[in-house]
Design a protein around this motif. Structure first.
Motif, PDB file in Angstrom:
ATOM      1  N   ALA A  29      32.615  43.135  39.036  1.00 46.70           N
ATOM      2  CA  ALA A  29      32.800  42.511  37.729  1.00 46.70           C
ATOM      3  C   ALA A  29      32.705  43.580  36.657  1.00 46.70           C
ATOM      4  O   ALA A  29      31.993  44.569  36.794  1.00 46.70           O
ATOM      5  N   LEU A  30      33.452  43.338  35.615  1.00 47.61           N
ATOM      6  CA  LEU A  30      33.451  44.258  34.489  1.00 47.61           C
ATOM      7  C   LEU A  30      32.738  43.550  33.340  1.00 47.61           C
ATOM      8  O   LEU A  30      32.932  42.361  33.122  1.00 47.61           O
ATOM      9  N   ALA A  31      31.888  44.288  32.629  1.00 42.80           N
ATOM     10  CA  ALA A  31      31.170  43.702  31.488  1.00 42.80           C
ATOM     11  C   ALA A  31      31.238  44.674  30.316  1.00 42.80           C
ATOM     12  O   ALA A  31      31.440  45.880  30.512  1.00 42.80           O
ATOM     13  N   LEU A 268      41.756  57.699  36.278  1.00 46.87           N
ATOM     14  CA  LEU A 268      42.508  57.062  37.360  1.00 46.87           C
ATOM     15  C   LEU A 268      43.021  58.017  38.435  1.00 46.87           C
ATOM     16  O   LEU A 268      42.955  57.691  39.616  1.00 46.87           O
ATOM     17  N   PRO A 269      43.542  59.221  38.076  1.00 47.32           N
ATOM     18  CA  PRO A 269      44.031  60.072  39.170  1.00 47.32           C
ATOM     19  C   PRO A 269      42.891  60.661  40.011  1.00 47.32           C
ATOM     20  O   PRO A 269      43.149  61.309  41.028  1.00 47.32           O
ATOM     21  N   ALA A 311      47.377  45.338  32.165  1.00 47.29           N
ATOM     22  CA  ALA A 311      47.354  46.757  32.538  1.00 47.29           C
ATOM     23  C   ALA A 311      45.979  47.361  32.221  1.00 47.29           C
ATOM     24  O   ALA A 311      45.412  48.120  33.009  1.00 47.29           O
ATOM     25  N   MET A 312      45.454  47.003  31.052  1.00 39.47           N
ATOM     26  CA  MET A 312      44.136  47.510  30.649  1.00 39.47           C
ATOM     27  C   MET A 312      43.054  47.069  31.639  1.00 39.47           C
ATOM     28  O   MET A 312      42.290  47.892  32.149  1.00 39.47           O
ATOM     29  N   MET A 313      42.999  45.765  31.910  1.00 35.92           N
ATOM     30  CA  MET A 313      41.934  45.271  32.775  1.00 35.92           C
ATOM     31  C   MET A 313      42.110  45.777  34.203  1.00 35.92           C
ATOM     32  O   MET A 313      41.127  46.075  34.885  1.00 35.92           O
ATOM     33  N   GLY A 314      43.346  45.875  34.654  1.00 31.63           N
ATOM     34  CA  GLY A 314      43.585  46.394  36.005  1.00 31.63           C
ATOM     35  C   GLY A 314      43.093  47.817  36.139  1.00 31.63           C
ATOM     36  O   GLY A 314      42.471  48.186  37.148  1.00 31.63           O
ATOM     37  N   MET A 317      39.145  47.808  36.038  1.00 29.24           N
ATOM     38  CA  MET A 317      38.511  47.313  37.267  1.00 29.24           C
ATOM     39  C   MET A 317      38.569  48.368  38.369  1.00 29.24           C
ATOM     40  O   MET A 317      37.643  48.469  39.185  1.00 29.24           O
ATOM     41  N   GLY A 318      39.614  49.163  38.370  1.00 27.81           N
ATOM     42  CA  GLY A 318      39.717  50.232  39.357  1.00 27.81           C
ATOM     43  C   GLY A 318      38.514  51.172  39.294  1.00 27.81           C
ATOM     44  O   GLY A 318      37.998  51.621  40.321  1.00 27.81           O
ATOM     45  N   PHE A 319      38.059  51.452  38.088  1.00 30.13           N
ATOM     46  CA  PHE A 319      36.893  52.335  37.930  1.00 30.13           C
ATOM     47  C   PHE A 319      35.636  51.709  38.540  1.00 30.13           C
ATOM     48  O   PHE A 319      34.841  52.381  39.191  1.00 30.13           O
ATOM     49  N   LYS A 320      35.463  50.410  38.292  1.00 28.96           N
ATOM     50  CA  LYS A 320      34.283  49.731  38.830  1.00 28.96           C
ATOM     51  C   LYS A 320      34.313  49.740  40.363  1.00 28.96           C
ATOM     52  O   LYS A 320      33.331  50.023  41.035  1.00 28.96           O
TER      53      LYS A 320
END
Ligand code: PBG
Length: 342
Positions: A29-31, A268-269, A311-314, A317-320
Motif C-alpha cells: 500500500a502507498l500512503a 525506476l530504472p 501512470a503516477m500511481m503505477g 507502487m513499483g517503488f513500494k
C-alpha cells in the motif's frame, strides 16, 4: 511459498473479481507518509517561476515557501527536500555560496521550521547548485577533488543543520563524506541531525530537467558550455549504470560511516538495486524518482498518451513493491491528494 494450485480448481482471477477483493488481497500500500516532496527555491520576493523542463513544478521565493508546502503538510507528507536555484552569474568556481549562512537553503529552513515545526526538512549537500561548472565538488587539476570537496561539504552540512535542516542528504558521491560529515555534526553537538546518504547514485541522463531547474547551465543538455572541461559529465564520481555489486559496497561503507538512511537514484530504472539494498541491509531505504522520470511521464500525459493518475500511481507502487520505505518524487502532492481524497 506454495505455488501448488492447478487450473481449473485454482483460478487466480477469482481474487481479482471485484474491487473489495482486490483491495483485500493487496500486498503493498502507498500512503502520503511514503512521499518526500523535492522543492526548488529562488531569490527575490513574491516569486513563483515555472520550471520549463518540468511541467507543474515551480521555483518559489523564501517568503512564499511556507505557503507553498502548506497543502503537503496537511496531506500528511512527512518531509520536503530543498534545492536552491542559483543563476549562473552568481556562481563561482568553488561554490562559495554554499557556505553563506544567509543562502537560500538556510533562509528557507528557518522560515519552514517556524511555520511548520512538524515538517521534516531535508537539505541537499553538494556544490553543484553553486558552482559555475555545475560539478558537485571543487575542481583541482582537472579533477573533482575528493578531500577538498569533503571539507567544504562538512561545513555546508553544519550550516544547514544549524539553520534547522533535520536531515542532511549528501548527493555528491565523494568517498568518505558520510563519516566526515557525521564527525563534523557531532563536534558541534548536532547529534540529532540525520544523514540520508545518496549512497548509490548513478551517472544518469535522467537528471537533465533538474539541471535546468537549479540553473546548472554548464551541464544542461542544451548548453554551449558543457564541453568546458573534460569533466563534461559526472562519471568520475557518480556510479556506472552497468554496476550493481558496487552499489552494495557504497551502501555498506555509508552505513559503517554512520548513514541513518540510504537512497538509490534514479528510481525506476534501478529498482533491482533498491531490492538488493533493502534485502541485504534492511535499513530505511529510499529511491529518488528523478526529474527525467517525472518529465517523461508528464510529457506523455500532455500528449494524451498516458493517463496522469494511473501512470503516477503505477510508478510509485513499483517503488513500494521493490522495498522502498519512501520515495522522493515531484508527484508527492498530486499522489497524496489522490490517496486522501480519491
Ligand atoms: C546533485 C543533484 C542532482 C539531483 C539531485 N541532486 C543532479 C546531478 O547529480 O546532476 C537530481 C535530481 C533530479 O534529477 O530530480 N547534487
Amino acid at each position: 511459498m506454495n505455488f501448488g494450485g492447478t487450473f481449473p480448481t485454482t483460478r487466480l482471477r477469482r481474487n481479482r473479481y471485484d474491487d473489495w477483493n482486490r483491495r483485500l488481497v493487496a500486498e503493498n500500500a502507498l500512503a502520503p507518509a511514503d512521499l518526500i516532496w523535492p522543492i526548488f527555491l529562488t531569490r527575490g520576493e513574491g516569486q513563483r517561476i515555472p520550471v520549463a523542463s518540468m511541467p507543474g513544478v515551480d521555483r518559489v521565493s523564501v517568503d512564499l515557501v511556507s505557503e507553498h508546502v502548506a497543502e503537503a503538510v496537511s496531506l500528511g507528507i512527512p518531509a520536503v527536500a530543498l534545492f536552491p536555484y542559483t543563476p549562473i552569474d552568481e556562481r563561482d568556481e568553488d561554490g562559495s555560496e554554499a557556505l553563506d549562512p544567509e543562502n537560500l537553503m538556510c533562509r528557507a529552513a528557518r522560515a519552514l521550521k517556524a511555520a511548520h515545526p512538524n515538517l521534516g526538512l531535508i537539505g541537499d549537500v553538494a556544490l553543484d547548485t553553486f558552482t559555475t561548472h555545475g560539478h558537485d565538488g571543487v575542481v583541482r587539476d582537472g579533477y573533482v577533488d575528493n578531500e577538498a570537496t569533503v571539507e567544504i561539504l562538512c561545513e555546508q552540512a553544519t550550516l544547514m543543520a544549524q539553520a534547522g535542516i533535520d536531515v542532511v542528504a549528501p548527493s555528491d558521491m565523494m568517498d568518505g563524506r558520510i563519516g566526515s560529515i557525521r564527525a563534523a555534526l557531532d563536534a558541534k553537538g548536532l547529534i540529532h541531525t540525520r544523514i540520508m546518504s545518496y549512497a548509490a547514485k548513478y551517472a544518469s541522463g535522467f537528471y537533465a530537467p533538474f539541471r535546468v531547474a537549479v540553473g546548472s547551465e554548464a551541464l544542461r543538455p542544451d548548453s554551449q558550455r558543457r564541453h568546458v572541461s573534460r569533466l563534461g559529465d559526472k562519471k568520475t564520481y557518480q556510479m556506472n549504470p552497468a554496476n550493481s555489486d558496487e552499489a552494495l559496497r557504497e551502501v555498506a561503507m555509508d552505513i559503517a560511516e554512520g548513514a541513518d538512511m540510504v537512497m538509490v537514484k534514479p528510481g525506476l530504472p534501478y529498482l533491482d538495486i533498491v531490492w538488493r539494498v533493502r534485502r541485504e541491509f534492511g535499513l530505511p531505504t529510499f529511491a529518488y524518482q528523478v526529474s527525467g522520470e517525472y518529465s517523461m511521464i508528464m510529457a506523455a500525459v500532455e500528449r494524451g498518451w498516458l493517463d496522469h493518475d494511473r501512470a503516477m500511481m503505477g510508478s510509485l507502487m513499483g517503488f513500494k513493491r521493490a522495498g522502498c520505505n519512501g520515495v522522493l518524487t515531484y508527484f508527492a502532492v498530486s499522489a497524496a491528494r489522490l490517496l486522501r481524497h480519491g
